[in-house]
Design an enzyme around this catalytic site. Structure first.
Site, short mmCIF file in Angstrom:
data_model
loop_
_atom_site.label_atom_id
_atom_site.label_comp_id
_atom_site.label_asym_id
_atom_site.label_seq_id
_atom_site.Cartn_x
_atom_site.Cartn_y
_atom_site.Cartn_z
N HIS A 35 -3.28 -11.89 -8.52
CA HIS A 35 -2.79 -10.61 -8.00
C HIS A 35 -2.61 -10.61 -6.49
O HIS A 35 -2.17 -9.62 -5.92
CB HIS A 35 -3.75 -9.48 -8.37
CG HIS A 35 -5.07 -9.55 -7.64
ND1 HIS A 35 -6.12 -10.30 -8.07
CD2 HIS A 35 -5.48 -8.97 -6.49
CE1 HIS A 35 -7.13 -10.17 -7.23
NE2 HIS A 35 -6.77 -9.37 -6.25
C1 UD1 Z 1 -6.31 -4.51 -3.86
C2 UD1 Z 1 -6.93 -5.14 -2.60
C3 UD1 Z 1 -7.29 -6.59 -2.88
C4 UD1 Z 1 -8.19 -6.69 -4.10
C5 UD1 Z 1 -7.56 -5.98 -5.28
C6 UD1 Z 1 -8.53 -5.97 -6.42
C7 UD1 Z 1 -6.10 -4.36 -0.42
C8 UD1 Z 1 -5.23 -4.69 0.74
N1 UD1 Z 1 -5.97 -5.14 -1.50
O1 UD1 Z 1 -5.11 -5.20 -4.15
O2 UD1 Z 1 -7.98 -7.12 -1.77
O3 UD1 Z 1 -8.38 -8.05 -4.41
O4 UD1 Z 1 -7.23 -4.63 -4.93
O5 UD1 Z 1 -7.89 -5.91 -7.64
O6 UD1 Z 1 -6.87 -3.43 -0.37
N2 UD1 Z 1 -1.42 -0.17 -9.07
C9 UD1 Z 1 -1.35 0.42 -10.30
N3 UD1 Z 1 -2.48 0.99 -10.80
C10 UD1 Z 1 -3.66 1.01 -10.14
C11 UD1 Z 1 -3.72 0.39 -8.87
C12 UD1 Z 1 -2.59 -0.19 -8.36
O7 UD1 Z 1 -0.32 0.43 -10.94
O8 UD1 Z 1 -4.66 1.55 -10.66
C13 UD1 Z 1 -0.20 -0.79 -8.53
C14 UD1 Z 1 0.55 0.13 -7.59
O9 UD1 Z 1 1.91 -0.11 -7.72
C15 UD1 Z 1 0.08 -0.35 -6.24
C16 UD1 Z 1 -0.06 -1.84 -6.47
O10 UD1 Z 1 -0.56 -1.95 -7.80
O11 UD1 Z 1 0.99 -0.06 -5.22
C17 UD1 Z 1 -1.03 -2.52 -5.53
O12 UD1 Z 1 -2.27 -1.83 -5.51
P1 UD1 Z 1 -3.18 -1.90 -4.19
O13 UD1 Z 1 -4.44 -1.18 -4.46
O14 UD1 Z 1 -2.40 -1.48 -2.98
O15 UD1 Z 1 -3.43 -3.44 -4.01
P2 UD1 Z 1 -3.99 -4.52 -5.03
O16 UD1 Z 1 -2.96 -5.56 -5.22
O17 UD1 Z 1 -4.57 -3.86 -6.21
N1 UDP Z 2 -12.23 -8.37 -13.61
C1 UDP Z 2 -12.29 -7.64 -14.79
N2 UDP Z 2 -11.19 -7.63 -15.60
C2 UDP Z 2 -10.06 -8.33 -15.31
C3 UDP Z 2 -10.02 -9.09 -14.11
C4 UDP Z 2 -11.13 -9.08 -13.28
O1 UDP Z 2 -13.29 -7.02 -15.10
O2 UDP Z 2 -9.10 -8.27 -16.10
C5 UDP Z 2 -13.40 -8.32 -12.71
C6 UDP Z 2 -14.03 -9.65 -12.40
O3 UDP Z 2 -15.00 -9.99 -13.36
C7 UDP Z 2 -14.64 -9.39 -11.02
C8 UDP Z 2 -13.70 -8.38 -10.39
O4 UDP Z 2 -12.95 -7.82 -11.46
O5 UDP Z 2 -15.91 -8.81 -11.14
C9 UDP Z 2 -12.78 -9.07 -9.41
O6 UDP Z 2 -11.81 -8.17 -9.00
P1 UDP Z 2 -10.38 -8.64 -8.47
O7 UDP Z 2 -10.08 -10.02 -8.93
O8 UDP Z 2 -9.44 -7.57 -8.82
O9 UDP Z 2 -10.58 -8.54 -6.89
P2 UDP Z 2 -11.06 -9.57 -5.76
O10 UDP Z 2 -12.42 -10.03 -6.10
O11 UDP Z 2 -10.04 -10.66 -5.67
O12 UDP Z 2 -11.02 -8.74 -4.53
#
Ligand code: UD1
Ligand code: UDP
Length: 373
Positions: free
Chosen positions: A203
């Site tokens: 992601h």
């Molecule tokens: C964010 C964090 C990243 C973390 C990740 C965990 C930042 C800069 N990034 O990335 O460090 O690893 O979360 O998973 O804070 N969206 C949905 N549903 C949701 C949430 C998001 O559809 O519930 C979609 C939206 O289009 C949104 C996009 O995902 O714009 C990105 O979401 P965002 O929270 O901005 O960044 P992540 O890629 O989730």
């Molecule tokens: N995780 C989860 N379901 C998924 C993918 C990840 O429960 O489908 C959990 C994973 O076990 C870990 C956390 O989400 O505890 C990691 O989050 P993510 O990879 O979104 O963020 P990051 O750690 O890269 O910021």
């Protein structure tokens, strides 16, 4: 003592699951959920499964650019802090919710405690690296997962008190991995056999927002020689869809696309995987803790100890390197890299010491405190 904790997305729900319960045994905590992640699969399921307290402030500030999102959060958190007048604000990790919580606190003159302080990829193109560095340099209490983090902060002359507490995700993994390892349902649902599939998550903006790199990711997945379970993060799903690549993955026989999974189902799949392919930070650690070989789809990592120990390898999006890494021999040893599963207790002890004005639980400014794992 009163603490305001700011969380907002998937990994922060996991981290809060470790700390909030322990914190509330001794102090008052007001939980602010920014709503950065709002889909139930990325938020509510973690609250339910992991027993996180219901947030006192539930905001709805997700989506949009990093800047717009952070700005909305700052505006919303400011009055909450003015009203709550906490002794400190607690933030986790490196997301927009982390930076917004920290900056709002700094502007309000409230001390900040940062869990997972000092992690560095040394790649300033990552929004997470900016969030980490800025948060660390505003924080009074730098709660570190590893000695590497302590050393990074020392090198940067961060002024807060550095305390080696271990990693709070270890606390949660130790609690749930044994139970998840006995649950076959998620494997049956995905149609896979223990040891005969890989689990994949991707992601990172650097991997999925750039069309060329997204195509390379898809090519890598298509070339995998065994079944691959891929719980799809919404960012990745949207980018694949926009690029016309979602159908390509869906029609590949060996690829099992699923919605994002809850922690228990995901952990069940992780514990029995032949290997973990990921660009997640938290998942690299969890693979190590489960003794599952990790192949990281990045060219840097903050979790360098997992690489140094031989359990993780950085392949970026190099298809051949990823496939070759599936056959590597794993080391016999898997030392305790990130603490003993009691990091939350050390976090709370350090917070208590902050409140009594004893820096770093007695370590003094810039010193590693005595409460390391
Ligand atoms: C964010 C964090 C990243 C973390 C990740 C965990 C930042 C800069 N990034 O990335 O460090 O690893 O979360 O998973 O804070 N969206 C949905 N549903 C949701 C949430 C998001 O559809 O519930 C979609 C939206 O289009 C949104 C996009 O995902 O714009 C990105 O979401 P965002 O929270 O901005 O960044 P992540 O890629 O989730
Ligand atoms: N995780 C989860 N379901 C998924 C993918 C990840 O429960 O489908 C959990 C994973 O076990 C870990 C956390 O989400 O505890 C990691 O989050 P993510 O990879 O979104 O963020 P990051 O750690 O890269 O910021």
């Amino acid at each position: 003592m009163r603490f305001v904790t700011v969380i907002g997305n998937r990994p922060q729900f996991v981290k809060a699951a470790a700390v909030s319960r322990v914190l509330r045994e001794q102090h008052e905590e007001l939980l602010v959920n920014t709503g950065q992640h709002y889909d139930d699969e990325l938020s509510t399921i973690f609250v339910t499964e992991l027993g996180i307290p219901r947030p006192e402030h539930q905001l709805s500030l997700g989506s949009g650019s990093n800047t717009a999102q952070t700005a909305r959060m700052l505006t919303a958190i400011e009055p909450i802090l003015a009203d709550a007048r906490p002794d400190a604000v607690l933030v986790y990790g490196d997301t927009n919710s982390t930076l917004a919580g920290a900056l709002a606190a700094a502007q309000a003159g409230v001390p900040i405690a940062h869990v997972e302080a000092g992690m560095r990829s040394f790649d300033r193109r990552m929004p997470e690296e900016l969030n980490r560095v800025l948060t660390d340099h505003m924080s009074q209490l730098l709660l570190c997962s590893s000695q590497t983090a302590i050393d990074n902060l020392a090198r940067e002359h961060a002024v807060g008190d550095r305390v080696l507490v271990g990693d709070v995700m270890v606390d949660v993994a130790q609690l749930f991995q044994p139970r998840a390892a006995a649950d076959d349902v998620p494997l049956r649902d995905a149609g896979v056999e223990p040891g005969q599939y890989v689990l994949v998550t991707a992601h990172r903006a650097g991997n999925v927002d750039d069309p060329g790199r997204l195509r390379a990711l898809v090519d890598l997945l298509l070339a995998l020689p065994l079944p691959a379970v891929l719980p799809l993060h919404p960012r990745t799903g949207a980018r694949l869809d926009a690029a016309g690549l979602l159908d390509t993955l869906q029609s590949a026989d060996h690829i099992r696309l699923t919605p994002p999974l809850g922690y228990l189902a995901f952990t069940a799949l992780l514990t029995r995987a032949r290997a973990m392919l990921t660009d997640s930070g938290g998942v690299q650690k969890e693979a190590y803790l489960a003794g599952v070989p990790c192949i990281t789809l990045r060219d840097t990592t903050e979790w360098v100890e997992t690489v140094d120990s031989g359990w993780n390898v950085l392949v970026d999006l190099d298809r051949d390197a990823a496939i070759a890494a599936l056959d590597r021999t794993m080391p016999a040893a898997r030392p305790e890299l990130y603490g003993d599963g009691h990091a939350a207790e050390r976090v709370v002890a350090a917070l208590g010491a902050l409140a009594t004005g004893v820096p770093g639980a007695g370590g003094g400014p810039g010193a590693a405190g005595p409460v390391g794992p």
